[in-house]
Design an enzyme around this catalytic site. Structure first.
Site, mmCIF file in Angstrom:
data_model
loop_
_atom_site.group_PDB
_atom_site.id
_atom_site.type_symbol
_atom_site.label_atom_id
_atom_site.label_comp_id
_atom_site.label_asym_id
_atom_site.label_seq_id
_atom_site.Cartn_x
_atom_site.Cartn_y
_atom_site.Cartn_z
ATOM 1 N N GLY A 13 0.827 -1.202 0.000
ATOM 2 C CA GLY A 13 0.000 0.000 0.000
ATOM 3 C C GLY A 13 0.857 1.246 0.000
ATOM 4 N N GLY A 15 -0.380 4.549 0.172
ATOM 5 C CA GLY A 15 -1.029 5.760 0.673
ATOM 6 C C GLY A 15 -0.161 6.383 1.752
ATOM 7 C CG ASP A 218 -7.424 -5.548 -1.979
ATOM 8 O OD1 ASP A 218 -8.625 -5.255 -1.861
ATOM 9 O OD2 ASP A 218 -6.817 -5.484 -3.050
ATOM 10 C CD GLN A 237 -16.371 8.837 10.733
ATOM 11 O OE1 GLN A 237 -15.689 9.324 9.849
ATOM 12 N NE2 GLN A 237 -16.141 9.053 12.020
ATOM 13 N NE ARG A 283 -15.823 13.312 9.781
ATOM 14 C CZ ARG A 283 -14.699 13.063 9.146
ATOM 15 N NH1 ARG A 283 -14.282 11.819 9.007
ATOM 16 N NH2 ARG A 283 -13.980 14.054 8.644
ATOM 17 C CG HIS A 349 -15.676 9.078 5.392
ATOM 18 N ND1 HIS A 349 -15.082 9.426 4.205
ATOM 19 C CD2 HIS A 349 -14.966 9.717 6.374
ATOM 20 C CE1 HIS A 349 -14.073 10.258 4.433
ATOM 21 N NE2 HIS A 349 -13.972 10.433 5.738
#
Length: 577
Positions: A13, A15, A218, A237, A283, A349
């Site tokens: 990953g 990110g 994944d 969330q 939220r 989200h």
């Protein structure tokens, strides 16, 4: 043909969490980063509003206040020692990004500017505080670019458009991963002393989501199939402000700058639900408030949406501090936000649950949290747990840099202390068999049809509001979808860029993840944070102040066990705002 690689540290990953881990590990061991996407296309780039830290540049603030908000916002399912670490390290991580060239918005005096965000308060809940550091409404994009540049500077090796399909475990120790190269169809075995998963979330189990199409769970699914439990999967969330019908996120930064929510009667309804901080409540509370307004017939025009209104804000604030968000409204809805309210509805989200880890990023199993040698995780795919039952806005970008760094440091230390793993010949055999099974399937079902039904059922029965009847029905529906999944086939039998094959594999991951979410949600007969049971509307600290762990049994069924929440200075109390 299978290609073999050997690295001390492999990160899955690219990110924010994966890149930050790579930066930290690269100075000590040789590092490879495997990514489904080109790194700067990772989903961290979609994060808009900010990264929080108690800098106190604009208003008085302290890490202790930030910790309290994190624990309270997470409805006391947060492991408080982990939250204290994250909130105290936040200041150094922001300054570190600044030194690496991150283009923060500035105050007139030249300090990093800060703005309000939902659930962040001064002095333990007295009122809103300006804590979110930001770069307009492109904060995640800028973090991704900054971290990627630092990785390039350090000669980190990237394998882009490689899909990790299996985790290699040898004698209880992690020994690497198996990946599929999209361009060629070849399998690659990555032999590694240490592996860190940073694969992001799994919002694509839901019909309406802010998550990119690549977020199919994944990392958690691969670990789950290898006996690693998944923690707090019921805690998902739902963000209150997604673009109507599309789910594309309208950042909380809009409300941080003064935007308000209004119902079909033109009423600013959050004043009734959270009198002190109104539209900037956490939220989960805002999402349920919108759900309640719609349920009671106060949606706009009797439909299932309400309005986000920024017409009262100065146009220069909208155009300079929220340029992307306002452009989204124009492009996707044909709405001019400076003169018209924007239709919004709750959208799936963020995953608070995931692969269980300790504060050093080590994957741990069981109630006694036994570390799995050589296996690490960070970011949204991991559960530390700093977000508990509900993540506060801006804590996600903070999480990835704090625990990405810690995970990278831990895997480097581990890699320097152990020998190379010895992998048996043909260890990729199970992955080969899985791919051949999908390629040679009877083609009686289409993966896209199964995926659409999965997403619709999950959003309807396991979304903002849940109840026992619906969750039991959902588990039956998921079992039937699992049966249909065995009957899929492919129209593309080739090797080069076979995205149809990878989408079919991803559907299997989605089914694995969805089954754990439904099972854990059915078992937790209370309401806490993002998990709201209409048939059990109260929080139950006597029986449920604990984390859930979902294990996959050999027959494919799910076994649940639990472990205690790590408490600290903040005692569970009523969650008023």
């Amino acid at each position: 043909m299978t290609v073999t690689h050997t690295y001390s540290a492999v990160i899955v990953g690219a990110g924010g969490a994966g890149l930050r881990a790579a930066i930290e590990a690269s100075g000590h061991v040789n590092v490879a980063v495997i990514s489904k996407l080109y790194p700067t296309r990772s989903h961290t780039g979609a994060a808009q509003g900010g990264m929080c830290a108690a800098l106190g540049n604009v208003e008085e603030d302290y890490p202790e206040w930030h910790t309290f908000d994190t624990v309270k916002g997470g409805d006391y399912l947060v492991d408080q020692p982990a939250a204290e670490i994250m909130c105290h390290e936040a200041i150094d991580r922001v300054i570190e990004l600044e030194h690496w060239g991150f283009p923060f918005n500035r105050t007139p005096e030249g300090f990093i500017d800060q703005r309000r965000f939902g659930g962040h308060t001064r002095n333990h809940g007295e009122g809103p505080v300006r804590r979110a550091c930001y770069a307009a409404d492109r904060t995640g994009h800028m973090i991704l670019q900054t971290l990627y540049q630092q990785c390039i500077k350090r000669d980190v090796r990237f394998f882009n458009e490689f899909y990790v399909l299996d985790l290699l475990m040898v004698d209880g120790r992690c020994g690497g991963v198996v990946a599929y190269e999209l361009a060629t169809g070849e399998l690659h075995v990555f032999r590694a002393k240490a592996v860190l998963f940073a694969t992001g979330g799994y919002g694509r189990i839901f019909q309406i989501t802010s998550n990119a199409h690549a977020l199919t769970g994944d990392g958690p699914a691969v670990c789950y199939r290898r006996g690693i439990p998944l923690e707090d999967m019921e805690m998902y969330q739902i963000h209150p402000t997604g673009i109507y019908k599309l789910g594309i996120l309208i950042s909380e930064a809009v409300r941080g700058e003064g935007g308000i929510l209004v119902n079909g009667e033109g009423e600013r309804f959050m004043e009734r639900y959270a009198p002190s901080i109104k539209d900037l409540a956490p939220r989960d509370m805002v999402s349920r408030a919108i759900y309640q307004e719609i349920k009671e017939g106060r949606g706009v025009g009797g439909k299932d949406f309400v309005h986000l209104d920024v017409r009262h804000l100065p146009p220069e604030v909208i155009e300079t501090k929220l340029p992307d968000v306002t452009e989204f409204a124009r492009i996707y809805l044909g709405v001019e936000p400076t003169t018209e309210p924007v239709p919004i509805q709750p959208t799936a989200h963020y995953a608070m649950g995931g692969i269980p880890t300790d504060v050093e990023g080590r994957v741990v199993v069981g109630p006694d949290e036994t570390p799995v040698p050589g296996l690490f995780a960070a970011g949204e795919c991991a559960c530390v747990s700093v977000h508990g039952a509900n993540r506060l806005g801006t804590n996600s970008l903070l999480d990835i840099v704090v625990f990405g760094r810690r995970g990278g440091h831990s895997m480097a230390e581990y890699g320097l202390a152990v020998d190379e793993p010895q992998l048996p010949k043909g260890i990729e055999g199970e992955t080969v068999a899985m791919l051949e099974r999908i390629r040679g399937g009877p083609g009686l079902e289409h993966a896209a049809d199964i995926r659409n039904e999965l997403q619709r059922h999950m959003f309807d029965l396991c979304g903002v509001v849940r109840k026992e009847e619906g969750l039991r029905a959902l588990r039956g529906l998921l079992a039937r979808l699992r049966g249909r999944y065995e009957l899929i086939g492919l129209s593309d039998r080739g090797n080069l860029f076979n995205t149809e094959l990878m989408e079919a594999v991803e559907l299997g991951f989605l089914l694995d993840v969805a089954e754990t979410v439904a099972a854990a949600a059915l078992a937790r007969d209370e309401s806490r944070g993002g998990h709201y049971r209409e048939d059990h509307p109260l929080r139950d600290d006597v029986h449920w102040l604990k984390h859930s762990l979902a294990y996959r049994e050999p027959d494919g069924s799910i076994r649940l066990e639990h472990k205690d929440v790590k408490l600290g200075p903040y005692v569970p109390m009523e969650r008023k705002y």
